[in-house]
Design a protein around this motif. Structure first.
Motif, PDB file in Angstrom:
ATOM      1  N   ASN A  54      23.215  15.855  61.519  1.00  0.00           N
ATOM      2  CA  ASN A  54      23.953  17.003  62.050  1.00  0.00           C
ATOM      3  C   ASN A  54      24.877  17.655  61.026  1.00  0.00           C
ATOM      4  O   ASN A  54      25.318  18.789  61.234  1.00  0.00           O
ATOM      5  N   LEU A  55      25.180  16.968  59.926  1.00  0.00           N
ATOM      6  CA  LEU A  55      26.049  17.539  58.895  1.00  0.00           C
ATOM      7  C   LEU A  55      25.297  18.413  57.891  1.00  0.00           C
ATOM      8  O   LEU A  55      25.927  19.111  57.101  1.00  0.00           O
ATOM      9  N   LEU A  56      23.984  18.380  57.917  1.00  0.00           N
ATOM     10  CA  LEU A  56      23.213  19.101  56.906  1.00  0.00           C
ATOM     11  C   LEU A  56      23.473  20.606  56.928  1.00  0.00           C
ATOM     12  O   LEU A  56      23.784  21.202  55.883  1.00  0.00           O
ATOM     13  N   ILE A  57      23.391  21.238  58.077  1.00  0.00           N
ATOM     14  CA  ILE A  57      23.596  22.691  58.172  1.00  0.00           C
ATOM     15  C   ILE A  57      25.028  23.084  57.808  1.00  0.00           C
ATOM     16  O   ILE A  57      25.226  23.996  56.992  1.00  0.00           O
ATOM     17  N   PRO A  58      26.071  22.413  58.364  1.00  0.00           N
ATOM     18  CA  PRO A  58      27.430  22.767  57.933  1.00  0.00           C
ATOM     19  C   PRO A  58      27.642  22.578  56.431  1.00  0.00           C
ATOM     20  O   PRO A  58      28.320  23.378  55.788  1.00  0.00           O
ATOM     21  N   PHE A  59      27.049  21.524  55.864  1.00  0.00           N
ATOM     22  CA  PHE A  59      27.181  21.284  54.428  1.00  0.00           C
ATOM     23  C   PHE A  59      26.573  22.431  53.627  1.00  0.00           C
ATOM     24  O   PHE A  59      27.188  22.943  52.679  1.00  0.00           O
ATOM     25  N   ILE A  60      25.385  22.875  53.999  1.00  0.00           N
ATOM     26  CA  ILE A  60      24.711  23.970  53.300  1.00  0.00           C
ATOM     27  C   ILE A  60      25.508  25.265  53.433  1.00  0.00           C
ATOM     28  O   ILE A  60      25.676  26.006  52.460  1.00  0.00           O
ATOM     29  N   ILE A  61      26.031  25.544  54.615  1.00  0.00           N
ATOM     30  CA  ILE A  61      26.811  26.769  54.829  1.00  0.00           C
ATOM     31  C   ILE A  61      28.089  26.740  54.004  1.00  0.00           C
ATOM     32  O   ILE A  61      28.419  27.706  53.302  1.00  0.00           O
ATOM     33  N   LEU A  62      28.829  25.633  54.069  1.00  0.00           N
ATOM     34  CA  LEU A  62      30.076  25.533  53.300  1.00  0.00           C
ATOM     35  C   LEU A  62      29.822  25.609  51.801  1.00  0.00           C
ATOM     36  O   LEU A  62      30.578  26.256  51.073  1.00  0.00           O
ATOM     37  N   LEU A  63      28.764  24.966  51.338  1.00  0.00           N
ATOM     38  CA  LEU A  63      28.427  25.009  49.917  1.00  0.00           C
ATOM     39  C   LEU A  63      28.057  26.423  49.487  1.00  0.00           C
ATOM     40  O   LEU A  63      28.489  26.893  48.424  1.00  0.00           O
ATOM     41  N   SER A  64      27.303  27.128  50.306  1.00  0.00           N
ATOM     42  CA  SER A  64      26.917  28.506  49.988  1.00  0.00           C
ATOM     43  C   SER A  64      28.133  29.427  49.931  1.00  0.00           C
ATOM     44  O   SER A  64      28.256  30.246  49.013  1.00  0.00           O
ATOM     45  N   VAL A  65      29.034  29.282  50.889  1.00  0.00           N
ATOM     46  CA  VAL A  65      30.252  30.105  50.894  1.00  0.00           C
ATOM     47  C   VAL A  65      31.114  29.769  49.681  1.00  0.00           C
ATOM     48  O   VAL A  65      31.653  30.662  49.021  1.00  0.00           O
ATOM     49  N   HIS A  66      31.224  28.496  49.360  1.00  0.00           N
ATOM     50  CA  HIS A  66      31.995  28.065  48.191  1.00  0.00           C
ATOM     51  C   HIS A  66      31.424  28.672  46.905  1.00  0.00           C
ATOM     52  O   HIS A  66      32.174  29.207  46.080  1.00  0.00           O
ATOM     53  N   ILE A  67      30.126  28.601  46.748  1.00  0.00           N
ATOM     54  CA  ILE A  67      29.477  29.179  45.558  1.00  0.00           C
ATOM     55  C   ILE A  67      29.661  30.689  45.542  1.00  0.00           C
ATOM     56  O   ILE A  67      29.962  31.281  44.499  1.00  0.00           O
ATOM     57  N   GLY A  68      29.505  31.327  46.691  1.00  0.00           N
ATOM     58  CA  GLY A  68      29.692  32.777  46.773  1.00  0.00           C
ATOM     59  C   GLY A  68      31.098  33.207  46.400  1.00  0.00           C
ATOM     60  O   GLY A  68      31.282  34.182  45.658  1.00  0.00           O
ATOM     61  N   LEU A  69      32.100  32.488  46.881  1.00  0.00           N
ATOM     62  CA  LEU A  69      33.482  32.822  46.541  1.00  0.00           C
ATOM     63  C   LEU A  69      33.751  32.622  45.053  1.00  0.00           C
ATOM     64  O   LEU A  69      34.426  33.431  44.419  1.00  0.00           O
ATOM     65  N   THR A  70      33.203  31.562  44.486  1.00  0.00           N
ATOM     66  CA  THR A  70      33.405  31.286  43.069  1.00  0.00           C
ATOM     67  C   THR A  70      32.724  32.330  42.199  1.00  0.00           C
ATOM     68  O   THR A  70      33.315  32.845  41.249  1.00  0.00           O
ATOM     69  N   LEU A  71      31.482  32.666  42.531  1.00  0.00           N
ATOM     70  CA  LEU A  71      30.765  33.677  41.755  1.00  0.00           C
ATOM     71  C   LEU A  71      31.401  35.055  41.924  1.00  0.00           C
ATOM     72  O   LEU A  71      31.489  35.819  40.959  1.00  0.00           O
ATOM     73  N   GLY A  72      31.850  35.354  43.133  1.00  0.00           N
ATOM     74  CA  GLY A  72      32.511  36.632  43.378  1.00  0.00           C
ATOM     75  C   GLY A  72      33.765  36.781  42.542  1.00  0.00           C
ATOM     76  O   GLY A  72      34.050  37.851  41.994  1.00  0.00           O
ATOM     77  N   LYS A  73      34.523  35.711  42.408  1.00  0.00           N
ATOM     78  CA  LYS A  73      35.743  35.733  41.604  1.00  0.00           C
ATOM     79  C   LYS A  73      35.409  35.952  40.132  1.00  0.00           C
ATOM     80  O   LYS A  73      36.062  36.733  39.453  1.00  0.00           O
ATOM     81  N   LYS A  74      34.366  35.284  39.630  1.00  0.00           N
ATOM     82  CA  LYS A  74      33.975  35.440  38.225  1.00  0.00           C
ATOM     83  C   LYS A  74      33.462  36.854  37.951  1.00  0.00           C
ATOM     84  O   LYS A  74      33.783  37.445  36.918  1.00  0.00           O
ATOM     85  N   ILE A  75      32.683  37.397  38.874  1.00  0.00           N
ATOM     86  CA  ILE A  75      32.158  38.762  38.699  1.00  0.00           C
ATOM     87  C   ILE A  75      33.303  39.768  38.739  1.00  0.00           C
ATOM     88  O   ILE A  75      33.335  40.702  37.942  1.00  0.00           O
ATOM     89  N   GLN A  76      34.237  39.544  39.645  1.00  0.00           N
ATOM     90  CA  GLN A  76      35.391  40.457  39.751  1.00  0.00           C
ATOM     91  C   GLN A  76      36.226  40.430  38.473  1.00  0.00           C
ATOM     92  O   GLN A  76      36.682  41.465  38.008  1.00  0.00           O
ATOM     93  N   LYS A  77      36.405  39.251  37.884  1.00  0.00           N
ATOM     94  CA  LYS A  77      37.156  39.142  36.625  1.00  0.00           C
ATOM     95  C   LYS A  77      36.430  39.869  35.495  1.00  0.00           C
ATOM     96  O   LYS A  77      37.044  40.498  34.648  1.00  0.00           O
ATOM     97  N   LYS A  78      35.095  39.741  35.471  1.00  0.00           N
ATOM     98  CA  LYS A  78      34.307  40.373  34.431  1.00  0.00           C
ATOM     99  C   LYS A  78      34.374  41.899  34.525  1.00  0.00           C
ATOM    100  O   LYS A  78      34.466  42.600  33.534  1.00  0.00           O
ATOM    101  N   ILE A  79      34.343  42.408  35.749  1.00  0.00           N
ATOM    102  CA  ILE A  79      34.392  43.854  35.965  1.00  0.00           C
ATOM    103  C   ILE A  79      35.750  44.407  35.580  1.00  0.00           C
ATOM    104  O   ILE A  79      35.861  45.467  34.974  1.00  0.00           O
ATOM    105  N   SER A  80      36.818  43.680  35.936  1.00  0.00           N
ATOM    106  CA  SER A  80      38.165  44.187  35.673  1.00  0.00           C
ATOM    107  C   SER A  80      38.565  44.058  34.192  1.00  0.00           C
ATOM    108  O   SER A  80      39.534  44.675  33.765  1.00  0.00           O
ATOM    109  N   SER A  81      37.844  43.270  33.416  1.00  0.00           N
ATOM    110  CA  SER A  81      38.200  43.092  31.992  1.00  0.00           C
ATOM    111  C   SER A  81      37.719  44.218  31.131  1.00  0.00           C
ATOM    112  O   SER A  81      36.814  44.872  31.234  1.00  0.00           O
TER     113      SER A  81
END
Length: 81
Positions: A54-81
């Protein structure tokens, strides 16, 4: 603390908790002779299997959101530089 920072913190803490529980229940499936006595019988092999499954789906969702937030932050830094 703004809403974005609060949501990132909640996601990171939740992902950490789910990851640890995912590992412990995985061990409860494969090494139930060790985990069951350590948890006082709360994590038997069938219980560990059900929680782990039962933890598989929540784990995948949380991991995807975590990766998305991290990549979004890196892309935002690159654009603003």
């Amino acid at each position: 603390m703004n809403l974005l920072h609060l949501s990132k913190t909640i996601i990171h803490v939740s992902l950490t908790f789910v990851s640890i529980l995912f590992i412990i229940t995985g061990l409860g499936i494969s090494n139930y002779q060790l985990i069951e006595p350590l948890t006082g019988g709360a994590l038997s092999k069938p219980t560990s299997f059900q929680i782990h499954t039962n933890l598989l789906i929540p784990f995948i969702i949380l991991l995807s959101v975590h990766i998305g937030l991290t990549l979004g932050k890196k892309i935002q830094k690159k654009i603003s530089s």
